[in-house]
Design an enzyme around this catalytic site. Sequence first.
Site, short mmCIF file in Angstrom:
data_model
loop_
_atom_site.label_atom_id
_atom_site.label_comp_id
_atom_site.label_asym_id
_atom_site.label_seq_id
_atom_site.Cartn_x
_atom_site.Cartn_y
_atom_site.Cartn_z
N SER A 104 0.84 -1.20 0.00
CA SER A 104 0.00 0.00 0.00
C SER A 104 0.87 1.25 0.00
O SER A 104 0.79 2.07 -0.89
CB SER A 104 -0.98 0.01 1.19
OG SER A 104 -0.31 -0.16 2.41
N GLY A 173 0.98 4.22 3.84
CA GLY A 173 -0.31 3.75 3.35
C GLY A 173 -1.13 3.15 4.46
O GLY A 173 -0.60 2.51 5.38
N TYR A 183 0.24 3.22 15.29
CA TYR A 183 0.75 3.84 16.51
C TYR A 183 0.99 5.33 16.25
O TYR A 183 1.57 5.70 15.24
CB TYR A 183 2.07 3.16 16.85
CG TYR A 183 2.62 3.43 18.22
CD1 TYR A 183 2.45 2.50 19.23
CD2 TYR A 183 3.33 4.59 18.50
CE1 TYR A 183 2.98 2.71 20.50
CE2 TYR A 183 3.86 4.81 19.76
CZ TYR A 183 3.68 3.87 20.76
OH TYR A 183 4.20 4.10 22.01
N LEU A 467 5.00 -5.03 15.52
CA LEU A 467 4.83 -5.50 14.14
C LEU A 467 5.06 -4.40 13.11
O LEU A 467 5.68 -4.64 12.07
CB LEU A 467 3.44 -6.11 13.97
CG LEU A 467 3.12 -6.68 12.58
CD1 LEU A 467 4.04 -7.84 12.24
CD2 LEU A 467 1.66 -7.12 12.51
N TYR A 469 7.01 -1.95 13.22
CA TYR A 469 8.44 -1.68 13.09
C TYR A 469 9.13 -2.99 12.67
O TYR A 469 9.91 -3.57 13.40
CB TYR A 469 9.02 -1.17 14.41
CG TYR A 469 8.48 0.17 14.87
CD1 TYR A 469 7.80 1.02 14.00
CD2 TYR A 469 8.65 0.59 16.19
CE1 TYR A 469 7.30 2.24 14.43
CE2 TYR A 469 8.16 1.82 16.63
CZ TYR A 469 7.48 2.64 15.75
OH TYR A 469 6.99 3.85 16.18
#
Length: 528
Positions: A104, A173, A183, A467, A469
């Site tokens: 994306s 995206g 986050y 996840l 990162y």
Amino acid sequence: METMGKLSFLITTLTIVMSISSTTSQSSIQNFLNCLPYSQVSEVIYTPNNASFSTILNMKIQNKRFRTTTTPKPLAIITARDAYLVQATVKCAKRNNIQIRIRSGGHDYEGFSYVSDVPFIVLDLFLLNSVNVNLKEETAWVDSGATLGKIYYTIAKNSNSLAFPSGVCTSIGAGGHFSGGGYGNLMRKFGLSIDNIIDAKIVDANGNILDRKSMGEDLFWAIRGGGGASFGVILSWKLKLVQVTPQVTVFNVKRNVSEGATDVVYKWQLIAPKLHKDLFIRVQPNVKIGKGGEKIVQVSFIGQFLGTVEKLLPLVSESFPELGLKESDCISMPWVNSTLFWYNKPIGTPLEALLDEPKDPQPVYSKFKSDYVKKPIPKEGLESIWKMMIKGENFFMQWNPYGGRMEEILSSETPFPHRAGNLFLIQYLNIWIDESPQVIERHVNFSRLFHEFMTPYVSNSPREAFLNYRDGDIGANHPSNVTKFDIARTYGSKFFKENFERLVNVKTKVDPDNFFRYEQSIPTRSTN
């Protein structure tokens, strides 16, 4: 001579195997292309024979470590403009046993959305990027290819009191960002992006389009924090927008270690998670060049308060006097303008900059890692961290505080388990320009060395990771078309902790053939 004969035989055998593999790949990709709706192929399909292939591929590669001449390239790129072509791509790829990568925004730190070690295609969603705000419901439907900047801009054009809690990098995206958690600096007040998503549309492994009702609560639970690419292709998300104050206040106070920054950081650890949930203060240690030409550590305290300067100053003065925040440090602005501030744009930058997407990513290489901190790092530890930072070159960190709304949401509410009990999340960032293999190796090795150095100060059993990162070092399946359960449990426990087993159950139910897979995907229960 016997050894030479064996070597010759091995080389000949390898050549034959590679030739067969190449022929098989070419046959599969041709069958795949023939399977797609012919009327659309010339407009949306790019193969290596197409003059625009490299342009389309590189347009969303944000990490140039995965843009070298030796980086594996897809057999084709499908730039879907509608849901029908997404469905056809999934069905045809599955029929021809071709691995699919879903992209994306291209911000995947390890390039998993556009690189694979087996023959693959890229399904690029950047043309699916509409954002539709419903003021009456205070909701918005956003396509997976929409950038956060476009989402923020569109919300603000419709309302000056609505916002959405999400990340600070406006070129990200929505698809990957939301499915991994989402986050941002509003999370102490409102939680993560996934905590404010109320519906979604996904193409499953059979090519069906499902919404929350038809997919069921288990799959809807899984894609909000468990990573969408393990379960299907997420077309769009329905966001529940949040009410914010007409003005927010931002600041960036810098302190050198020689000016007592260590004491301020230590106090920040104690109070940042306990501050009023309207206040978010990030700590960002950077290595700078001092007046004498020596390397020093400077710490930036970057903050945002949902309210006015007049309300902020007494709050900080009482709880965090060590910061020494002054009225002159603070700037008030509408929430949407603060998104540009956090993206390091100059004050006064037009809102239209939120719609900007670089035609070609900046020429940088990077390696990122993450950690969670549950106990305050002692001052001696902080001093040793600063010394270790100075040994790097373009290395810095972002420490993001917890508390507030994050303490109120159960770890099982979504697959994202990192809730109560954390003081802050660390993102380690290593960014450089030189593209030589030796320099790349040196920087990557330093990131790994620093991560190992931080072991005494961070979570353990498991050592948790975020996840979004993405970090391949914590465990990954190679080759990526074989998902081994023990390896998946290694990274899965760090990303999802106790939620990993439920994610496996959902995966086994909705994608029993394990069609949607990549290096860090959720395995099926039957995976060996």
